[in-house]
Design a protein around this motif. Structure first.
Motif, PDB file in Angstrom:
ATOM      1  N   UNK A  93       0.864  -1.186   0.000  1.00 18.25           N
ATOM      2  CA  UNK A  93       0.000   0.000   0.000  1.00 18.25           C
ATOM      3  C   UNK A  93       0.895   1.229   0.000  1.00 18.25           C
ATOM      4  N   UNK A  94       0.705   2.125  -0.949  1.00 18.69           N
ATOM      5  CA  UNK A  94       1.429   3.396  -0.977  1.00 18.69           C
ATOM      6  C   UNK A  94       0.680   4.382  -0.079  1.00 18.69           C
ATOM      7  N   UNK A  95       1.397   4.987   0.857  1.00 18.49           N
ATOM      8  CA  UNK A  95       0.773   5.809   1.902  1.00 18.49           C
ATOM      9  C   UNK A  95       1.252   7.258   1.845  1.00 18.49           C
ATOM     10  N   UNK A  96       0.596   8.097   2.617  1.00 16.04           N
ATOM     11  CA  UNK A  96       1.027   9.488   2.766  1.00 16.04           C
ATOM     12  C   UNK A  96       2.127   9.511   3.828  1.00 16.04           C
ATOM     13  N   UNK A 231       9.698   4.295   3.020  1.00 17.34           N
ATOM     14  CA  UNK A 231       9.278   5.450   2.244  1.00 17.34           C
ATOM     15  C   UNK A 231      10.454   6.140   1.597  1.00 17.34           C
ATOM     16  N   UNK A 232      10.213   7.341   1.105  1.00 19.18           N
ATOM     17  CA  UNK A 232      11.177   8.039   0.264  1.00 19.18           C
ATOM     18  C   UNK A 232      11.777   9.270   0.946  1.00 19.18           C
ATOM     19  N   UNK A 233      11.294   9.635   2.113  1.00 22.76           N
ATOM     20  CA  UNK A 233      11.666  10.905   2.736  1.00 22.76           C
ATOM     21  C   UNK A 233      13.145  11.017   3.030  1.00 22.76           C
ATOM     22  N   UNK A 234      13.705  10.019   3.684  1.00 23.36           N
ATOM     23  CA  UNK A 234      15.070  10.146   4.189  1.00 23.36           C
ATOM     24  C   UNK A 234      16.111   9.798   3.132  1.00 23.36           C
ATOM     25  N   UNK A 235      15.956   8.658   2.477  1.00 21.30           N
ATOM     26  CA  UNK A 235      16.988   8.209   1.539  1.00 21.30           C
ATOM     27  C   UNK A 235      17.073   9.102   0.309  1.00 21.30           C
ATOM     28  N   UNK A 241       7.388  15.565   0.040  1.00 22.63           N
ATOM     29  CA  UNK A 241       6.545  14.867  -0.927  1.00 22.63           C
ATOM     30  C   UNK A 241       5.526  13.975  -0.226  1.00 22.63           C
ATOM     31  N   UNK A 242       5.803  13.604   0.999  1.00 20.29           N
ATOM     32  CA  UNK A 242       4.912  12.796   1.844  1.00 20.29           C
ATOM     33  C   UNK A 242       4.517  11.497   1.149  1.00 20.29           C
ATOM     34  N   UNK A 243       5.486  10.625   0.982  1.00 17.70           N
ATOM     35  CA  UNK A 243       5.211   9.357   0.322  1.00 17.70           C
ATOM     36  C   UNK A 243       5.946   8.222   1.037  1.00 17.70           C
TER      37      UNK A 243
END
Length: 386
Positions: A93-96, A231-235, A241-243
Motif C-alpha cells: 500500500x502506498x501511503x502518505x 518510504x522516500x523521505x530520508x533516503x 513529498x509525503x510518500x
C-alpha cells in the motif's frame, strides 16, 4: 461549549522535537541541529518526473493502493536490495508518508486494552499511535552499553498474554542504533512462539553505514507477522513529498487498505510518479548523500567525544545520541541553556521517552560548516559544566 474533546487526545503530550524547533525559530542566528530532515534538495530528475506527470494531466485518483507501476518498482527494489518479497497486487500500500503507515498499522492491529511493546528511547510518534488506537504502551529500555540494540532477554520479560504487537525502528531514530542479521536471528524464536505482530519502521534502511541493512521480514519463520514501513523521505531527500508504503501479508494488507481508502483515498499522484523515477534512477544520488552523511557522522562523533561528551558511534540514520550526564543538567536544561547561551538547537533525549533522559539528539543532516560551527559553540558551552 458543553462537550469536551476526546480525553485520549487531551492527554497526548506535544512533540518534544517541535517544541525546541519552534523555540529555535524565534531566535536570530541559531544553528539548528534539531530536525531530522535532509539538507539536500530532492534530485532534479525526480522532480522532473513529477512535473512531467502533472503537465500531461496525470492528476487524477490512482487505485487506493497506489499506482501499480510504483508498487511493482517497490516490490522489485525490496526483493533485490533487502531480500524481502511482496506481491505488488495485494501486499503493498502506498501511503502518505511513513506516518500514515504507523497510524493505520496500529488501528488495524489494536483493540482497546491490547499491549504494544515500544522501545525507549524511540521515535516520538509510536506511543501516541498506540494510545490513539486504544492500546497500552509497554516499554523496553535500549541501553547505551548495548549500543541501543534490542536484546532477547529484555524482549522475553515484557511479552504477556495481552501483548498484540511490537514496534521497532532500526536504524533507530534517535540513537542511530542498528540490528544485524545475527541480532534478529536471536529474536526470531521468541517472536514465532509468541505470535505477536512486529511493526518494523525501516525508513532509514538506506542510511546504514557499517554493515548491510537487515530486517525481520527476511526471516520466513516470522515474515507473516511483520508489517514493514518504509518510504522516500530520508533516503531520497523527499520529506515534503509525503510518500511512504506498507508491506505485509495479504490478509493484513487488505485490512489496512480498508482504513487507507476511507481516510486517504490515495497518496499524492505527482509524488508517486516522482517515486517511480527515484527507484529507477535515484540510487546514485542516495549513495552520494549517504557518503556525505558518513563524513559528517565521523567528524561529529570525534568532536563530541573529544570535548568530553560520551557518544556511541551510530551505525545508521543521521543522528547522534550523546550522553550529557556528566554535566549534571537534565536533558531539557542542557538544551534550553545551550540554545540561550550559544544559540545551538538540539533535542532533549527525554522527548523520545523516559529512558532518553541524560542524552540529547543531534542531527547531522546539515552541512559540515554548520556542524563545525555548532561543535565550537557546544565546546565553549561545556567549559562551564565539565
Amino acid at each position: 461549549m458543553t462537550k469536551e474533546i476526546s480525553k485520549t487526545v487531551k492527554e497526548l503530550k506535544p512533540s518534544g522535537i517541535r517544541k525546541f524547533f519552534d523555540l529555535a525559530n524565534e531566535i536570530e542566528g541559531v544553528i539548528s541541529l534539531g530536525v531530522g530532515e535532509p539538507d539536500f534538495d530532492t534530485p532534479w530528475h525526480i522532480c522532473e518526473n513529477a512535473i512531467h506527470a502533472i503537465s500531461h494531466g496525470k492528476t487524477h485518483y490512482t487505485a487506493n493502493r497506489g499506482l501499480l507501476e510504483l508498487r511493482k518498482a517497490i516490490s522489485e527494489f525490496h526483493s533485490l536490495r533487502y531480500g524481502q518479497h511482496y506481491d505488488p497486487e495485494n501486499e503493498i500500500i502506498v501511503t502518505v508518508g511513513g506516518s500514515e503507515g504507523i497510524d493505520i498499522a496500529m488501528r488495524t492491529l489494536i483493540d482497546p486494552g491490547d499491549e504494544v511493546i515500544c522501545m525507549d528511547p524511540n521515535y516520538v510518534a509510536y506511543a501516541p499511535a498506540v494510545q490513539l488506537a486504544g492500546g497500552k504502551v509497554v516499554t523496553i529500555e535500549l541501553k547505551e552499553e548495548n549500543d541501543f540494540k534490542l536484546l532477547p532477554d529484555d524482549l522475553k520479560k515484557v511479552i504477556t498474554d495481552k501483548t498484540k504487537a511490537m514496534i521497532i525502528n532500526f536504524p533507530s531514530n534517535p540513537t542511530g542504533g542498528v540490528m544485524t542479521y545475527e541480532d534478529y536471528e536471536k529474536l526470531v524464536p521468541i517472536l514465532k512462539e509468541s505470535g505477536i505482530f512486529i511493526v518494523s519502521d525501516e525508513i532509514y534502511a538506506e542510511l546504514s553505514y557499517d554493515q548491510p541493512f537487515s530486517s525481520l521480514a527476511q526471516f520466513d519463520e516470522v515474515k507473516d507477522q511483520v508489517i514493514v514501513i518504509n518510504g522516500f523521505s530520508k533516503a531520497f531527500a523527499m520529506t515534503g513529498w509525503r510518500l511512504g508504503y506498507l508491506l505485509s501479508n495479504k490478509n493484513i494488507s487488505q485490512a489496512m487498505n480498508k482504513i487507507h481508502q476511507y481516510v486517504i483515498m490515495c497518496a499524492p499522484v505527482a509524488a508517486q510518479y516522482a517515486a517511480i523515477e527515484a527507484l529507477a534512477h535515484g540510487m546514485n544520488d542516495v549513495v552520494k548523500m549517504r557518503n556525505d552523511y558518513l563524513n559528517r557522522r565521523n567528524l561529529l562523533v570525534q568532536r563530541l567525544n573529544r570535548m568530553g561528551l560520551t557518544c556511541n558511534m551510530p551505525h545508521g540514520t543521521f543522528y547522534v545520541f550523546p550522553s550529557i550526564k556528566k554535566t549534571g543538567l537534565t536533558s531539557e536544561e542542557f538544551c534550553a541553556k545551550l540554545l540561550e547561551e550559544e544559540k545551538v538547537a538540539c533535542v532533549p533525549g527525554n522527548a523520545f521517552g523516559e529512558c532518553g533522559e541524560g542524552f540529547i539528539r543531534i542531527s547531522y543532516a546539515y552541512s559540515l560548516d554548520h556542524i563545525k560551527q555548532a561543535c565550537d559553540r557546544i565546546e565553549h558551552f561545556l567549559k562551564n559544566y565539565l
